[in-house]
Design an enzyme around this catalytic site. Structure first.
Site, PDB file in Angstrom:
ATOM      1  N   ARG A 186       0.865  -1.177   0.000  1.00 19.08           N
ATOM      2  CA  ARG A 186       0.000   0.000   0.000  1.00 19.08           C
ATOM      3  C   ARG A 186       0.900   1.225   0.000  1.00 19.08           C
ATOM      4  NH1 ARG A 186      -3.532  -2.956  -1.232  1.00 19.08           N
ATOM      5  NH2 ARG A 186      -5.497  -3.389  -0.148  1.00 19.08           N
ATOM      6  N   GLU A 241      -4.186   6.931  -4.664  1.00 20.93           N
ATOM      7  CA  GLU A 241      -4.538   6.366  -5.978  1.00 20.93           C
ATOM      8  C   GLU A 241      -5.905   6.839  -6.442  1.00 20.93           C
ATOM      9  OE1 GLU A 241      -4.193   2.140  -5.449  1.00 20.93           O
ATOM     10  OE2 GLU A 241      -2.093   2.318  -4.871  1.00 20.93           O
ATOM     11  N   HIS A 247      -1.403  -0.174  -9.768  1.00 24.37           N
ATOM     12  CA  HIS A 247      -1.943  -1.125  -8.772  1.00 24.37           C
ATOM     13  C   HIS A 247      -2.529  -2.372  -9.452  1.00 24.37           C
ATOM     14  CE1 HIS A 247      -3.750  -1.477  -4.465  1.00 24.37           C
ATOM     15  NE2 HIS A 247      -3.390  -2.651  -4.949  1.00 24.37           N
TER      16      HIS A 247
HETATM   17  O1  A2R Z   1       2.394 -10.482  12.193  1.00 24.27           O
HETATM   18  P1  A2R Z   1       3.722 -10.784  11.603  1.00 24.27           P
HETATM   19  O2  A2R Z   1       4.891 -10.669  12.500  1.00 24.27           O
HETATM   20  O3  A2R Z   1       3.758 -12.090  10.840  1.00 24.27           O
HETATM   21  O4  A2R Z   1       3.981  -9.638  10.467  1.00 24.27           O
HETATM   22  C1  A2R Z   1       3.111  -9.374   9.395  1.00 24.27           C
HETATM   23  C2  A2R Z   1       3.605  -8.125   8.694  1.00 24.27           C
HETATM   24  N1  A2R Z   1       3.209  -6.916   9.422  1.00 24.27           N
HETATM   25  C3  A2R Z   1       4.076  -6.018   9.877  1.00 24.27           C
HETATM   26  N2  A2R Z   1       5.407  -5.943   9.801  1.00 24.27           N
HETATM   27  C4  A2R Z   1       6.010  -4.886  10.398  1.00 24.27           C
HETATM   28  N3  A2R Z   1       5.372  -3.916  11.051  1.00 24.27           N
HETATM   29  C5  A2R Z   1       4.018  -3.945  11.165  1.00 24.27           C
HETATM   30  N4  A2R Z   1       3.364  -2.994  11.833  1.00 24.27           N
HETATM   31  C6  A2R Z   1       3.308  -5.038  10.565  1.00 24.27           C
HETATM   32  N5  A2R Z   1       2.023  -5.396  10.476  1.00 24.27           N
HETATM   33  C7  A2R Z   1       1.965  -6.554   9.790  1.00 24.27           C
HETATM   34  O5  A2R Z   1       3.037  -8.174   7.395  1.00 24.27           O
HETATM   35  C8  A2R Z   1       3.156 -10.388   8.263  1.00 24.27           C
HETATM   36  O6  A2R Z   1       4.460 -10.919   8.128  1.00 24.27           O
HETATM   37  C9  A2R Z   1       2.834  -9.552   7.027  1.00 24.27           C
HETATM   38  C10 A2R Z   1       1.384  -9.682   6.556  1.00 24.27           C
HETATM   39  O7  A2R Z   1       1.169 -10.985   6.119  1.00 24.27           O
HETATM   40  P2  A2R Z   1      -0.295 -11.573   5.830  1.00 24.27           P
HETATM   41  O8  A2R Z   1      -1.234 -11.171   6.903  1.00 24.27           O
HETATM   42  O9  A2R Z   1      -0.112 -13.033   5.545  1.00 24.27           O
HETATM   43  O10 A2R Z   1      -0.791 -10.796   4.552  1.00 24.27           O
HETATM   44  P3  A2R Z   1      -0.579 -11.128   2.991  1.00 24.27           P
HETATM   45  O11 A2R Z   1      -1.632 -12.058   2.509  1.00 24.27           O
HETATM   46  O12 A2R Z   1       0.830 -11.525   2.754  1.00 24.27           O
HETATM   47  O13 A2R Z   1      -0.857  -9.698   2.360  1.00 24.27           O
HETATM   48  C11 A2R Z   1      -0.058  -8.562   2.728  1.00 24.27           C
HETATM   49  C12 A2R Z   1      -0.551  -7.270   2.132  1.00 24.27           C
HETATM   50  C13 A2R Z   1      -2.027  -6.979   2.199  1.00 24.27           C
HETATM   51  O14 A2R Z   1      -2.435  -6.481   3.437  1.00 24.27           O
HETATM   52  C14 A2R Z   1      -2.219  -5.936   1.102  1.00 24.27           C
HETATM   53  O15 A2R Z   1      -2.048  -4.642   1.599  1.00 24.27           O
HETATM   54  C15 A2R Z   1      -1.095  -6.232   0.154  1.00 24.27           C
HETATM   55  O16 A2R Z   1      -0.318  -7.264   0.762  1.00 24.27           O
HETATM   56  O17 A2R Z   1      -1.602  -6.619  -1.076  1.00 24.27           O
END
Ligand code: A2R
Length: 323
Positions: A234, A263, A281
């Site tokens: 994002r 966007e 995007h």
């Molecule tokens: O919860 P963790 O330790 O596994 O970390 C998640 C990480 N994450 C962050 N890293 C650093 N600082 C933060 N504040 C923070 N918040 C979250 O992002 C995890 O490793 C990753 C998210 O992975 P998933 O929930 O499996 O999401 P996915 O399917 O990989 O999609 C990621 C993003 C979506 O939210 C859309 O914005 C984009 O990809 O298309």
């Protein structure tokens, strides 16, 4: 026809609209001239909302207009446009579309990385503008050879990118909220420290307030004049004005960007720069994957409406919900 009434907040792919219309009573908010009057007269009947990024925020104030709301079906894995915390606290489940887009976005991320480092769009323009004939060979570019990539967000998509990057011979590291014991790459608790140690920073963590601007001036300066920033997450994660300034001055080497803060507006200062590749995007934007995502939206809402619960609730609204 079920009496479960759903409101679609903005223009959405026909597969979703038709899939819902076949089973439920569906209203299209975007085709209603007097939206406020419709909501005032009909808000009580609405039990489901369906929307995606670009449809406007589904925040607390919006959801409060529907006192019997039970489910928000978000088109996309990122649901930063929905106040999921408030929804969960108020007995509303939020669903997203995880997994079905993971490989598509990971493919795009690698394509954008190679395009940025090897300057493929610039080389294409060079041929089209007749410069190969008039000015000779295209200038030599950077390389992925002997490079290290740090991944910000090693979740579903981050891990799929890591798998591909490893096959390309890249050394890897990652930063996320917590280390993953099963992952063989080094974990950095500090994003600035990781940026200092890598050549490429791949951004693939969720948007929203908790990650706003975490790719800060300090992070981008640590990445440095030879550093490459790739963002397929994002726009809000990156301090965009600072990124533009550093790309213009050469203090940040290059950027490949599929996402932007506002966007479809892209900072026009980026347009003349030769060290950026800009995409509108398109991470998940193939027919195949968008159909999978759309079907998952339909399946979530229909399953819920038939009393079988949601298929993919987000972590803030685990099912069953406890009010
Ligand atoms: O919860 P963790 O330790 O596994 O970390 C998640 C990480 N994450 C962050 N890293 C650093 N600082 C933060 N504040 C923070 N918040 C979250 O992002 C995890 O490793 C990753 C998210 O992975 P998933 O929930 O499996 O999401 P996915 O399917 O990989 O999609 C990621 C993003 C979506 O939210 C859309 O914005 C984009 O990809 O298309």
């Amino acid at each position: 026809m079920s009496e479960f009434e759903v409101l679609i907040t903005g223009p959405i792919m026909p597969l979703i609209r038709e899939g819902l219309e076949a089973r439920l009573k569906v209203h299209r908010l975007y085709e209603i001239a007097d939206k406020a009057a419709f909501i005032a007269s009909h808000g009580k009947a609405i039990r489901g909302l369906v929307g995606g990024s670009g449809h406007g925020k589904i925040d607390a104030a919006f959801m409060q207009q529907f006192p019997n709301l039970q489910i928000v079906g978000n088109f996309g894995v990122g649901y930063d446009g929905v106040d999921a915390k408030w929804a969960g606290e108020n007995g509303i489940v939020v669903t997203n579309t995880p997994d079905v887009l993971t490989d598509e976005v990971a493919d795009l991320a690698m394509g954008l990385l190679i395009s940025t480092v090897r300057r493929l769009p610039q080389a294409d323009r060079y041929v089209r503008e007749g410069k190969w004939v008039s000015a000779g060979n295209f200038p030599l570019t950077g390389s992925l050879r002997e490079k290290k990539m740090g991944i910000l967000g090693l979740g579903r998509i981050g891990a799929a990118i890591a798998k591909r990057a490893a096959a390309f011979g890249l050394a890897l590291a990652y930063h996320s909220r917590s280390p993953k014991p099963e992952v063989p790459y080094p974990y950095y608790a500090s994003l600035v420290d990781m940026a200092r140690d890598v050549d490429i920073l791949m951004v693939i963590a969720p948007g929203g307030e908790s990650t706003r601007g975490i790719v800060s001036r300090a992070v981008m300066e640590a990445l440095g004049p030879a550093g490459v920033l790739i963002n397929v997450a994002r726009g809000t994660l990156v301090d965009e004005p600072v990124m533009v300034e550093l790309l213009k001055s050469g203090k940040l080497g290059a950027a490949g960007l599929d996402v932007f803060e506002k966007e479809p507006a892209v900072p026009s200062e980026l347009f003349p720069l030769e060290n950026v590749v800009l995409l509108p995007h398109v991470g998940s934007a193939s027919h195949y994957t968008r159909n999978k995502m759309g079907q998952l939206v339909v399946d979530n809402v229909v399953s819920f409406s038939e009393g079988r619960g949601p298929l993919t609730p987000v972590p803030e609204t685990p099912w069953p919900l406890h009010k």
